[in-house]
Structure formats: C-alpha cells, structure tokens
Design a protein around this motif. Structure first.
Motif, short mmCIF file in Angstrom:
data_model
loop_
_atom_site.label_atom_id
_atom_site.label_comp_id
_atom_site.label_asym_id
_atom_site.label_seq_id
_atom_site.Cartn_x
_atom_site.Cartn_y
_atom_site.Cartn_z
N ALA A 95 -10.13 -23.33 -5.35
CA ALA A 95 -10.22 -24.50 -6.23
C ALA A 95 -10.15 -24.12 -7.71
O ALA A 95 -9.73 -24.92 -8.55
CB ALA A 95 -11.52 -25.25 -5.94
N ALA A 96 -10.54 -22.89 -8.03
CA ALA A 96 -10.53 -22.45 -9.43
C ALA A 96 -9.18 -21.92 -9.88
O ALA A 96 -8.97 -21.72 -11.08
CB ALA A 96 -11.60 -21.38 -9.63
N GLY A 97 -8.28 -21.69 -8.93
CA GLY A 97 -6.97 -21.18 -9.31
C GLY A 97 -6.56 -19.95 -8.52
O GLY A 97 -7.11 -19.66 -7.45
N PRO A 98 -5.62 -19.17 -9.05
CA PRO A 98 -5.09 -18.02 -8.32
C PRO A 98 -6.07 -16.84 -8.32
O PRO A 98 -6.77 -16.59 -9.29
CB PRO A 98 -3.83 -17.66 -9.10
CG PRO A 98 -4.10 -18.14 -10.49
CD PRO A 98 -4.92 -19.39 -10.34
N LYS A 99 -6.10 -16.12 -7.20
CA LYS A 99 -6.92 -14.90 -7.11
C LYS A 99 -6.26 -13.93 -6.12
O LYS A 99 -6.88 -13.45 -5.18
CB LYS A 99 -8.35 -15.23 -6.69
CG LYS A 99 -8.50 -15.98 -5.38
CD LYS A 99 -9.97 -16.07 -5.00
CE LYS A 99 -10.16 -16.62 -3.60
NZ LYS A 99 -11.56 -16.63 -3.17
N GLY A 100 -4.99 -13.67 -6.40
CA GLY A 100 -4.23 -12.78 -5.53
C GLY A 100 -4.67 -11.33 -5.63
O GLY A 100 -5.42 -10.94 -6.52
N THR A 101 -4.17 -10.51 -4.69
CA THR A 101 -4.53 -9.10 -4.62
C THR A 101 -3.28 -8.23 -4.70
O THR A 101 -2.29 -8.49 -4.01
CB THR A 101 -5.28 -8.79 -3.31
OG1 THR A 101 -6.49 -9.54 -3.27
CG2 THR A 101 -5.59 -7.31 -3.18
N VAL A 102 -3.35 -7.21 -5.53
CA VAL A 102 -2.31 -6.18 -5.57
C VAL A 102 -2.76 -5.06 -4.65
O VAL A 102 -3.83 -4.48 -4.85
CB VAL A 102 -2.12 -5.63 -7.00
CG1 VAL A 102 -1.05 -4.54 -7.01
CG2 VAL A 102 -1.76 -6.75 -7.95
N GLU A 103 -1.97 -4.77 -3.62
CA GLU A 103 -2.30 -3.72 -2.67
C GLU A 103 -1.43 -2.51 -2.97
O GLU A 103 -0.22 -2.52 -2.70
CB GLU A 103 -2.10 -4.22 -1.24
CG GLU A 103 -3.02 -5.40 -0.90
CD GLU A 103 -2.93 -5.83 0.55
OE1 GLU A 103 -1.96 -5.44 1.24
OE2 GLU A 103 -3.83 -6.58 0.98
N LEU A 104 -2.02 -1.49 -3.55
CA LEU A 104 -1.28 -0.31 -3.98
C LEU A 104 -1.00 0.61 -2.80
O LEU A 104 -1.91 1.02 -2.08
CB LEU A 104 -2.08 0.45 -5.04
CG LEU A 104 -1.46 1.74 -5.57
CD1 LEU A 104 -0.11 1.48 -6.24
CD2 LEU A 104 -2.42 2.44 -6.53
N ARG A 105 0.28 0.92 -2.60
CA ARG A 105 0.67 1.85 -1.54
C ARG A 105 0.60 3.29 -2.04
O ARG A 105 -0.04 4.13 -1.44
CB ARG A 105 2.09 1.51 -1.08
CG ARG A 105 2.68 2.49 -0.06
CD ARG A 105 2.19 2.24 1.33
NE ARG A 105 2.60 0.95 1.83
CZ ARG A 105 3.76 0.71 2.47
NH1 ARG A 105 4.61 1.70 2.69
NH2 ARG A 105 4.06 -0.50 2.91
N ASP A 106 1.32 3.59 -3.12
CA ASP A 106 1.23 4.92 -3.70
C ASP A 106 1.68 4.89 -5.15
O ASP A 106 2.41 3.98 -5.58
CB ASP A 106 2.02 5.97 -2.90
CG ASP A 106 3.50 5.65 -2.78
OD1 ASP A 106 3.88 4.49 -2.93
OD2 ASP A 106 4.28 6.59 -2.53
N LEU A 107 1.21 5.88 -5.91
CA LEU A 107 1.49 5.96 -7.34
C LEU A 107 1.48 7.43 -7.73
O LEU A 107 0.54 8.15 -7.41
CB LEU A 107 0.44 5.17 -8.14
CG LEU A 107 0.59 5.07 -9.65
CD1 LEU A 107 -0.11 3.80 -10.18
CD2 LEU A 107 0.01 6.29 -10.38
N GLU A 108 2.54 7.86 -8.40
CA GLU A 108 2.62 9.22 -8.93
C GLU A 108 3.22 9.16 -10.33
O GLU A 108 4.10 8.34 -10.59
CB GLU A 108 3.47 10.13 -8.04
CG GLU A 108 2.91 10.38 -6.66
CD GLU A 108 1.65 11.20 -6.66
OE1 GLU A 108 1.35 11.84 -7.70
OE2 GLU A 108 0.95 11.22 -5.63
N ALA A 109 2.76 10.03 -11.20
CA ALA A 109 3.27 10.09 -12.57
C ALA A 109 3.18 11.52 -13.07
O ALA A 109 2.32 12.30 -12.63
CB ALA A 109 2.50 9.15 -13.49
#
Length: 407
Positions: free
Chosen positions: A231-245
């Motif tokens: 009711a308050a709006g969007p609250k999506g989730t980012v599900e990180l698979r992998d990250l390298e830098a």
C-alpha cells in the motif's frame, strides 16, 4: 562400482536427482551438467541393473595462499539410493575417489556439503565461509572512494558472446587474488549464466551491468530484480548473482548502482567473501542482515605436496604429527619449512611440535580458519611451546578464502 559411461548418464543423473528429493531440474541445467561431466572421473555403484550410488570429481585448479593455482578434485554429485543406505556404499565410493585422486597426482580434494555431518569422517574440513546479506537500501547509504564517478556503467545482455568474454576476463584476473577461487575451464563460463525460468520465483531474467574505464571493462555485476508492491508503494528486491571488479572505484560504482535501482528497497546476496569490502562502505552495518554459512570443505590427499604448494605469511619450521585413518599414506610426522617465497614438506623422525588430524589441516589450509582457534577447541595439540603461534600466523591469509560458485 564402475566408471560412468556416457550412455548411462541419464539413468545415473536421474538417480542423483531422486536422492536429492526427486524434483526435476530444468532442461537447461541438466544439459549444462551433462556437458561438464568428465566421464573418466565419475563413478556409479550398481546393484544388478539399478544404479544405487553416484559420485564425481571435476578437475579444478584452485588458488591457494600465495596465488598459485593447484590441482584440486572437485567432489560432486554424491548420492546413495534410500534403499541402499548403511551398506557401505558411500564409504566405498569415498575410498575409490581418494585412491583415484592420489593416482592422478592431485594433492587436494574439495567439496560443498549438502549435510556437513557426513564428510568429516572422510577427512574433509570446513575451510571457507560465505557471507549472506539482506541490505535495507532505503535506509543504508554508501560512502564511495575517489574515482567512482569516473566509471561508466553500461547495461548489457548477459549471454552475449562479447559480454560473457569480458566478464570472464575480469574474473580470470581476480582468481589469483583470493584463496579458494577456481579457474574456470572451458564450459564453466556458462554456469554463472544459468537462468531457467522455473528457478526465478517471480524475479526477472538475469541482468548484467558492466563497469568501464576508457572503454575497457573493469568490473561487472549480474543480478535479477524481484518486483513487489504494497500500500505504501514499491519495495522490490535486487538479487545479486555475482560481482567482480579490478579496483575499488569500479567495485564501489557497481554496488552504488545496485543500491540505486528504481522501485527497489533491498539488495540480497547469498554468497560473498566473509571480508567483502562493501561492509566498509555502508552507513549502517546493522541494517544489512548479515549471516554466515560454511561453504568449501578441503581435504589434503597428499599432505606433503599440498603443504608445499602454498606459501606462508611468516616463516614456519614446524613438525606436524598427522592422523589420517582413511588415507594412511598421510599418517605420521611431516616437517614443514616455508615462508612467503615457498615451502618444503617432507617426512621426518624428529619430535612433533603440533598434533592434528587431516580434517583440521584441511580447515586451516586456505588460511580462513586459524590453527589457534582449532587448538582452543581441542582439535590441535601443541607439543612444543610456541609452535602453535608460529604455525597459526604462518598459515593465515590477508584475505578471506572464498568459493565463488558451487559445483
């Protein structure tokens, strides 16, 4: 018990799936594992015409302290049919595998355990942990280092050839920097891209963002987005698979991107190094939902070769009394002498300085579990005063060991 033949793979794999609950995997995942199977390194146990046991050993090269890639057998797909438990099937397969690995000249065996209680009796010790987090990005902010704004971010198709190759090039440069990471042999580059629709559970297809500096890819993140509204709006989730830098600026730019994705308020990650640097960038670590879990289990198949393959943070000269009932060729006293440049480990009749089993040696091998902590638990015994501190410091690693993906 016999080596797996290609024409028997479907039956063999079907029995593995049944032993793990019987829920069929997607055709994409099944095809990937079929393509990665090294048939001369996989075995099955048969009762007449029925397959009742499965086990395999991938051929890996794993980074050890000092940055050297060392041959390691990746134990995988181990199962015993429910009708054939408590008959010695698992023990027989473990015996066959370790004998084979020794004959192949591979000093290490590694695995991820479905049930940790199983593998200690075969000499495997928990050596790495994986960090999990559920970060409240609506309340947590990042403080990024200088140069972050110089990084260009570009969305890209994850499975495009050029994108995959660029990500793999970054990954390959990262492998020598952290113990426990595996060099990806041909075919394994497809594992991080596996994204069957049946496994998404409401999340988007896999997405990819590249971090670039002067046209060169210096980092990447692969993730999906699970939309959610209330009711308050969007609250999506980012599900990180992998990250390298490859540097702090590119690393921070990727994390800032993940924090700032529209219509989301959470970043979830399921497998990051225990010392992952984003923990020092966040404004409120308590709102990051941290938890740890055991990950890679290590077994020294050849104690001498394994200890010689890595380097040591400080000079060590210590005699180990090693207990290894399952692989008796390792039993007895070994003198380890080493430093940051290299090491030697040979049989000796000298008095022992430390006593431990091969299981504890596996736990300490990558530098993520200290010999001192094992001694505090009564798992390592100091026989010469000062030997524990010397060896524990020498075995340590500047960075936490980490397994980036399963097998």
């Amino acid at each position: 018990m016999r080596v797996l033949r290609p024409e028997k793979w479907d039956e063999w794999y079907g029995k593995l799936v049944l032993a793990f609950g019987g829920v069929d995997e997607s055709p994409e995942e099944r095809a990937l594992w079929n393509g990665l199977t090294e048939f001369d390194r996989f075995i099955g146990t048969w009762d007449g015409d029925e397959c009742v046991g499965t086990a395999g050993a991938f051929s890996f090269r794993m980074t050890v302290p000092g940055g050297t890639p060392v041959k390691a057998a990746g134990i995988t797909m181990v199962s015993v049919a429910a009708t054939h438990r408590r008959r010695g099937v698992l023990t027989s397969m473990m015996r066959r595998q370790l004998d084979d690995i020794r004959s192949w000249g591979e000093p290490l065996a590694v695995l991820t355990a479905s049930e940790p209680v199983i593998y200690g009796r075969f000499g495997y010790g928990a050596a790495t942990q994986q960090l999990r987090a559920e970060i409240d990005t609506s309340r947590v902010r990042l403080s990024v280092p200088a140069g972050t704004d110089d990084i260009r971010l570009r969305l890209a198709e994850p499975d495009a050839d050029a994108v995959r190759d660029a990500c793999e090039a970054v990954y390959a440069q990262r492998v020598p920097t952290r113990p426990g990471m595996m060099a990806r042999l041909p075919g394994w580059e497809h594992l991080p891209l596996l994204d069957p629709e049946s496994d998404r559970k409401g999340a988007s297809p896999l997405q990819c963002v590249l971090a670039e500096r002067e046209g060169e890819v210096v980092g990447y993140a692969r993730y999906s987005i699970k939309p959610e509204w209330d009711a308050a709006g969007p609250k999506g989730t980012v599900e990180l698979r992998d990250l390298e830098a490859l540097d702090p600026a590119a690393y921070a730019a990727l994390w800032r991107f993940l924090f700032d994705i529209d219509l989301t308020s959470t970043v979830k990650t399921y497998n990051r190094p225990a010392d992952d640097a984003w923990q020092h960038l966040v404004s409120d670590i308590r709102r990051c939902g941290l938890s740890m879990r055991d990950s890679l289990y290590v077994r020294t198949v050849d104690v001498g070769a394994a200890l010689e393959a890595r380097t040591y943070q400080t000079p060590v000269d210590v005699v180990f009394e090693v207990e290894d009932a399952f692989c008796p060729w390792n039993e007895g006293r070994w003198r380890l002498s080493g430093d940051t440049k290299g090491a030697s480990c040979e049989r000796t009749t000298d008095s022992a300085d430390l006593a431990l089993s091969v299981r504890e040696l596996g736990s300490a091998y990558l530098g993520g579990v200290s010999l001192a902590s094992l001694a505090a638990a009564g798992r390592v015994r100091e026989l010469r005063q000062g030997a524990l501190a010397e060896a524990s410091l020498g075995f340590s690693s500047d960075v936490a060991p980490w397994l980036p993906h399963g097998f």
